[in-house]
Scaffold this motif. Structure first.
Motif, short mmCIF file in Angstrom:
data_model
loop_
_atom_site.label_atom_id
_atom_site.label_comp_id
_atom_site.label_asym_id
_atom_site.label_seq_id
_atom_site.Cartn_x
_atom_site.Cartn_y
_atom_site.Cartn_z
N ALA A 463 0.74 -1.15 -0.02
CA ALA A 463 -0.03 0.02 0.00
C ALA A 463 0.81 1.30 0.14
CB ALA A 463 -0.85 0.00 1.27
N VAL A 464 0.47 2.40 -0.23
CA VAL A 464 1.18 3.69 -0.65
C VAL A 464 -0.06 4.85 -0.51
CG1 VAL A 464 2.47 4.92 -1.87
CG2 VAL A 464 2.89 2.74 -2.34
N ASP A 465 0.44 5.76 0.39
CA ASP A 465 -0.46 7.05 0.05
C ASP A 465 0.70 8.40 0.28
OD1 ASP A 465 -2.60 8.40 -0.23
OD2 ASP A 465 -2.75 8.76 1.82
N ILE A 466 0.13 9.35 -0.36
CA ILE A 466 1.10 10.53 -0.33
C ILE A 466 0.19 11.55 0.20
CG2 ILE A 466 2.34 12.24 -1.80
CD1 ILE A 466 2.66 10.18 -3.65
N THR A 467 0.80 12.63 1.08
CA THR A 467 -0.13 13.70 1.72
C THR A 467 -0.53 14.63 0.56
OG1 THR A 467 2.01 14.81 1.98
CG2 THR A 467 1.04 13.62 3.85
N ASP A 468 -1.74 15.33 0.88
CA ASP A 468 -1.97 16.44 -0.09
C ASP A 468 -1.23 17.36 -0.83
OD1 ASP A 468 -4.65 17.25 -1.36
OD2 ASP A 468 -4.10 19.14 -0.54
N ASP A 469 -0.27 17.70 0.41
CA ASP A 469 0.62 18.99 -0.04
C ASP A 469 2.20 18.08 -0.58
OD1 ASP A 469 1.80 17.74 2.37
OD2 ASP A 469 2.21 19.69 3.22
N SER A 470 1.99 16.82 -0.66
CA SER A 470 2.97 15.95 -1.11
C SER A 470 4.46 16.11 -0.39
CB SER A 470 3.37 16.61 -2.76
OG SER A 470 2.18 16.57 -3.45
N SER A 531 -0.33 -7.10 12.98
CA SER A 531 0.22 -8.36 13.30
C SER A 531 0.01 -9.21 11.72
CB SER A 531 -0.22 -9.26 14.07
OG SER A 531 -1.78 -9.07 14.07
N GLY A 532 0.01 -8.56 10.61
CA GLY A 532 -0.40 -9.24 9.32
C GLY A 532 -0.13 -7.83 8.23
N PRO A 533 -0.01 -8.38 6.84
CA PRO A 533 0.33 -7.37 5.84
C PRO A 533 -0.69 -6.13 6.00
CG PRO A 533 0.49 -9.80 5.02
CD PRO A 533 -0.01 -9.75 6.45
N VAL A 534 0.01 -5.13 5.58
CA VAL A 534 -0.74 -3.82 5.68
C VAL A 534 -1.16 -3.45 4.27
CG1 VAL A 534 -0.61 -1.38 6.18
CG2 VAL A 534 0.61 -2.97 7.61
N TYR A 535 -2.70 -3.52 3.97
CA TYR A 535 -3.23 -3.30 2.58
C TYR A 535 -3.58 -2.04 2.33
CZ TYR A 535 -3.01 -8.43 2.47
OH TYR A 535 -2.66 -9.62 2.47
N GLY A 536 -3.87 -1.14 3.22
CA GLY A 536 -4.34 0.36 2.91
C GLY A 536 -3.51 1.14 4.15
N THR A 537 -3.29 2.49 3.35
CA THR A 537 -2.97 3.45 4.10
C THR A 537 -3.52 4.86 3.83
OG1 THR A 537 -1.17 3.59 2.61
CG2 THR A 537 -0.53 2.66 4.66
N SER A 538 -3.79 5.86 4.55
CA SER A 538 -4.32 7.01 4.16
C SER A 538 -3.91 8.06 5.20
CB SER A 538 -5.91 6.74 4.05
OG SER A 538 -6.64 8.09 3.91
N PHE A 539 -3.50 9.28 4.61
CA PHE A 539 -3.15 10.44 5.48
C PHE A 539 -4.41 11.35 5.92
CE2 PHE A 539 1.18 9.70 3.51
CZ PHE A 539 2.07 9.82 4.97
N SER A 540 -4.46 12.00 6.91
CA SER A 540 -5.54 12.87 7.19
C SER A 540 -5.31 14.07 6.47
CB SER A 540 -5.81 13.11 8.87
OG SER A 540 -4.57 13.76 9.12
N HIS A 770 0.27 3.41 -6.85
CA HIS A 770 -0.13 4.71 -6.41
C HIS A 770 -0.04 5.85 -7.31
CE1 HIS A 770 -2.35 7.16 -3.28
NE2 HIS A 770 -1.40 8.11 -3.50
N LEU A 771 -0.78 6.69 -7.59
CA LEU A 771 -0.68 8.08 -8.25
C LEU A 771 -1.08 9.22 -7.47
CD1 LEU A 771 -2.14 6.71 -11.76
CD2 LEU A 771 0.25 7.39 -11.18
N HIS A 772 -0.65 10.27 -7.87
CA HIS A 772 -0.98 11.51 -6.64
C HIS A 772 -0.63 12.78 -7.74
CE1 HIS A 772 -1.54 14.19 -3.43
NE2 HIS A 772 -0.27 14.82 -3.58
N PHE A 773 -1.49 13.71 -7.90
CA PHE A 773 -1.08 15.07 -8.43
C PHE A 773 -0.82 16.05 -7.56
CE2 PHE A 773 -3.36 13.19 -12.23
CZ PHE A 773 -2.45 13.91 -13.30
N THR A 774 0.24 16.71 -7.47
CA THR A 774 0.52 17.61 -6.38
C THR A 774 -0.46 19.04 -6.77
OG1 THR A 774 2.14 18.89 -7.78
CG2 THR A 774 3.11 17.09 -6.67
N ARG A 775 -0.27 20.14 -5.81
CA ARG A 775 -1.16 20.88 -5.93
C ARG A 775 -0.94 21.62 -7.11
NH1 ARG A 775 -1.02 22.81 0.52
NH2 ARG A 775 -2.65 20.94 0.88
#
Length: 788
Positions: A463-470, A531-540, A770-775
């Motif tokens: 899993a991958v995530d990127i913050t809104d401000d990158s 205690s197992g594979p991490v399948y999802g992540t999300s920044f506030s 994962h894909l993410h457009f910066t501001r």
């Protein structure tokens, strides 16, 4: 619109409760007027159900009688019992309808029922013709059919010997009372397969229908061919359940090759069910049993099918059509093979048109108004260039871009959203300033792509995530760790210990800097706890928190101030595949192997909403930009849109031929893009509930989708090691969303994938996760290098 059977009459197939594991109780019995074989409550019922009520009594197969009673005499007994019951209950109108329907069995039946004592029930047990024997008959019929009527039209279960629907209402429960039954267990769900025809004739029945459909006119053939798969499944399961194993094997081998290629995975599961015992614990089998397979067919094609089955007296197939299929009839031209292929492929057929009629507020919420101050350096820069303050009006217009209320937006207070803190306002100001410098993308101006490759990720990147401000990137790994990196020169620091914090001057301007412990500064922080594979992540959105979900069945909330776990949310019993924060923070959604999505708030231990309806794992989740709706993609090959306010499912999108793994809403909230293992990106108009585009090009599962900040470009990332850019503006212009298309689903997808494809970018043997457009509209992509 015509539909067979009407929704309230879903009585033979008991819906499962994903939480409890046992199907729910049947619905309450209706008022007295509805207890009879229905007097055509709508055009649909009159047209579509007549064949399924007592009109077919002459040819329907009875439940296995004892050696003494012949099928014909049982039919006769049952009808007389029902007619007598209606007479005693003073339901004259219903009685008349039933008599008219049953005329095929001979005029004398009606007379028998009308005789003063209802006497002379020939063939009745013990020769008794009194009221009690008809009561007994009636209760036997009622128990056999296990039908509870809800709302006027009831299909006749295959176990009933062609009894009119009135039989389902027990004596004393006529006036709107509740039919009280124990909750049926798995064996009750399976029991509808108990009554069956001659096992040796199943192949003949099926091949007879197959020949009829293949010889019918081209315009009907494509529509009627939809019947092959659900009939094949139910006939096979019926044979297995009744322990005709050799006939079942022969049936499967002869006809499984005729099914569409996108059902191969389901057929593989089906082929493993060769004994009755296998069926009890098999979820896929229970899905087929408990959810009606939906077919959308024109009235002409349906009448053709009905006529054929009645002429051939092919009751086995007609029973399955009545009991296990939901035929959504529409008026107008039959659909073409291409139009049907675009929409079918899910585990339970197409969506009912009714499912996509609810109003959806897809507009954006009005942004709070506040001034956008100019930075000193901006002013200096402008003065040096000799353009004093020329940019200010433009900047202000960015700040007020959503001052006009969107007519399609939900009311501002429809769901409670967190209030903006000062830090949030500051971040919005920064965002607006960045937006002023944003690159306008288009076919002539494609984004630069920066790819983050995870090297030596022997832990297995999941899993991958990127913050809104990158500024930060997080990876979830198969070794159960969560790793957070800073991708700017600013390092990650934890807050000082409590003893040190007490020494800080809380009034100073740089208090937020002073509370950070420089000794802890590093580019990488590792979070342990799962205690197992991490399948999802999300920044506030405010970058203070991080969510992660895992195979261990929990969702964890981590603080990015202390890099510790604050809460473990326990609700899913099985692996949780995805989680995501709301665009406004506070709320988040999770979806998992238990087939449900859950809505949570960070300060509640229990979920606020449970979204149940998918027939397989919920593989991906996504909040609508206005936070009032949640989209979920599933391994049942459907996408559902749920209303956060009341938990209702307001859209069901079918068309993918494999499990769905990625979702993306357009920035204006009007459209949804979905990607799946079939390598296709499908585009949906949320307001009309229609598929409006199909993007072909990828050769493997699409794990990442993202719209650019202004919605001009759609980026897709796949396991085929490519990132592709598509022209979203062109894809959504000139949409055919007239009333006819909305009403019938005659969608005409243009074959223009190549025209919409703006670029394909290969990675160095790295699947894109994962894909993410910066501001400013720079495209960031991420994946783990694969040496294979």
């Amino acid at each position: 619109m015509a539909a067979v059977p009407e929704e309230p009459a879903e009585v033979a197939a008991v819906k499962p409760d994903p939480e409890a594991g046992t199907p729910p109780q049947p619905p309450a019995a209706p008022s007295a007027a509805a207890t009879a074989a229905p007097p055509a409550p709508s055009a649909a019922a009159a047209d579509g159900e007549a064949a399924g009520s007592a009109g077919d009594a002459s040819s329907a197969k009875p439940s296995a009688p004892g050696p003494a009673a012949s099928p014909a005499s049982l039919d006769r007994q049952t009808l007389v019992a029902v007619l007598q019951f209606l007479r005693r209950s003073n339901l004259r109108e219903s009685e008349e309808i039933l008599r008219r329907e049953a005329r095929l069995l001979g005029e004398d039946i009606g007379n028998a029922a009308l005789s003063p004592a209802g006497a002379g029930l020939p063939g009745a047990p013990g020769g008794e013709g009194d009221a009690s024997s008809s009561e007994a008959l009636l209760s036997r019929v009622t128990a056999a059919t296990a039908i509870s009527i809800g709302g006027g039209v009831a299909p006749v279960a295959s176990s009933s010997p062609g009894v009119a629907a009135a039989a389902a209402v027990p004596p004393g429960k006529v006036g709107g009372g509740v039919v009280v039954e124990d909750q049926p267990d798995v064996s009750a769900v399976l029991s509808a397969y108990n009554q069956q025809g001659d096992p040796t004739l199943y192949e003949e029945y099926y091949s007879g229908l197959k020949n009829f459909i293949e010889c019918s006119l081209d315009c009907h053939r494509a529509e009627l061919s939809q019947l092959f798969y659900p009939l094949f499944v139910h006939m096979y399961l019926e044979l297995v359940y009744n322990q005709h194993e050799s006939e079942a094997k022969s049936f499967f081998e002869r006809f499984h090759g005729d099914q569409e290629c996108y059902y191969q995975d389901d057929l593989r599961v089906l082929s493993s069910l060769t004994k009755k015992e296998h069926m009890k614990g098999n979820e896929t089998m229970l899905d087929f049993r408990t959810s009606k397979f939906v077919l959308r067919i024109s009235r002409d094609s349906y009448q053709l099918l009905k006529r054929h089955l009645q002429e051939k007296q092919n009751n086995q197939i007609w029973n399955i059509v009545q009991e296990h299929l939901y035929i959504d009839i529409f008026d107008g031209m039959p659909r073409s093979k291409q139009q049907i292929d675009a929409m079918v492929g899910s585990l339970a057929g197409e969506a009912k048109r009714e499912a996509n009629k609810a109003k959806v507020f897809f507009g954006l919420l009005k942004e709070p108004e506040f001034d956008v101050p100019l930075d000193d350096e901006d002013e200096e820069g402008e003065n040096e260039e000799g353009k004093p303050k020329k940019k200010k009006p433009k900047r202000d217009s960015v700040g007020s871009k959503s001052k006009k209320q969107d007519p399609n937006a939900p009311p501002q207070n429809r769901i409670p959203l967190p209030e903006l803190k000062d830090s949030d306002k500051l971040d919005k100001v920064m965002n607006m300033k960045e937006a002023a410098r944003r690159v306008r993308l288009g076919p002539e101006c494609l984004p630069s792509i920066c790819f983050y490759t995870f090297l030596n990720a022997y832990q297995g990147l999941t899993a991958v995530d990127i913050t809104d401000d990158s500024s930060m990137i997080v990876g979830g790994f198969a070794d159960s760790t969560v790793r957070v990196w800073s991708v700017t020169p600013k390092k990650l620091r934890s807050v000082k210990a409590a003893a040190d914090l007490s020494l800080i001057d809380k009034e100073s301007d740089d208090v937020l800097e002073r509370i950070m412990d420089e000794k802890t500064a590093s580019e990488l922080k590792i979070l342990y706890g799962h205690s197992g594979p991490v399948y999802g992540t999300s920044f506030s959105p405010d970058r203070n928190y991080l969510l992660s979900c895992s195979e261990d069945g929990t969702v964890r909330l981590w603080s990015l101030q202390t890099f510790t776990c604050l809460v473990g949310y326990k609700g899913h019993n099985y692996p949780v595949w995805d989680t995501q924060f709301s665009p406004y923070g506070y709320y988040f959604v999770s979806g998992g192997h238990d087939r449900v999505a859950r809505l949570w708030a960070t300060d509640h231990y229990q979920p606020l909403r449970i979204f149940a309806g998918h027939l397989a794992d919920v593989t991906c989740t996504r909040f609508h930009p206005n936070s009032n709706y949640i989209a979920t993609g599933s391994a049942d090959r459907t996408v559902r849109l749920w209303d956060v306010l009341n938990g209702n499912c307001v859209r069901i999108f079918t068309g993918h031929k494999g499990p769905i793994h990625s979702l993306a809403f357009s920035p204006n909230g009007r459209f949804l893009a979905t990607g799946a293992t079939d390598g296709r990106v499908l585009l949906w108009d949320i307001g009309h509930g229609l598929m409006v585009g199909e993007l072909k090009g990828h050769t493997d599962t699409i794990y990442a989708l993202r719209f650019s900040r202004d919605g001009e470009i759609l980026a897709s990332g796949s396991m085929d090691n490519t990132v592709r850019l598509w022209d979203a503006v062109k894809a959504f212009e000139d949409l055919e969303t007239d009333d006819f298309t909305t009403a019938t689903g005659h969608i005409n997808l243009p074959e223009n994938s190549q025209d919409l494809l703006l670029g394909t970018y290969m990675t160095k043997s790295t699947p894109v996760v994962h894909l993410h457009f910066t501001r400013r509209n720079l495209l960031l992509a991420a994946g783990a290098y694969s040496s294979q």
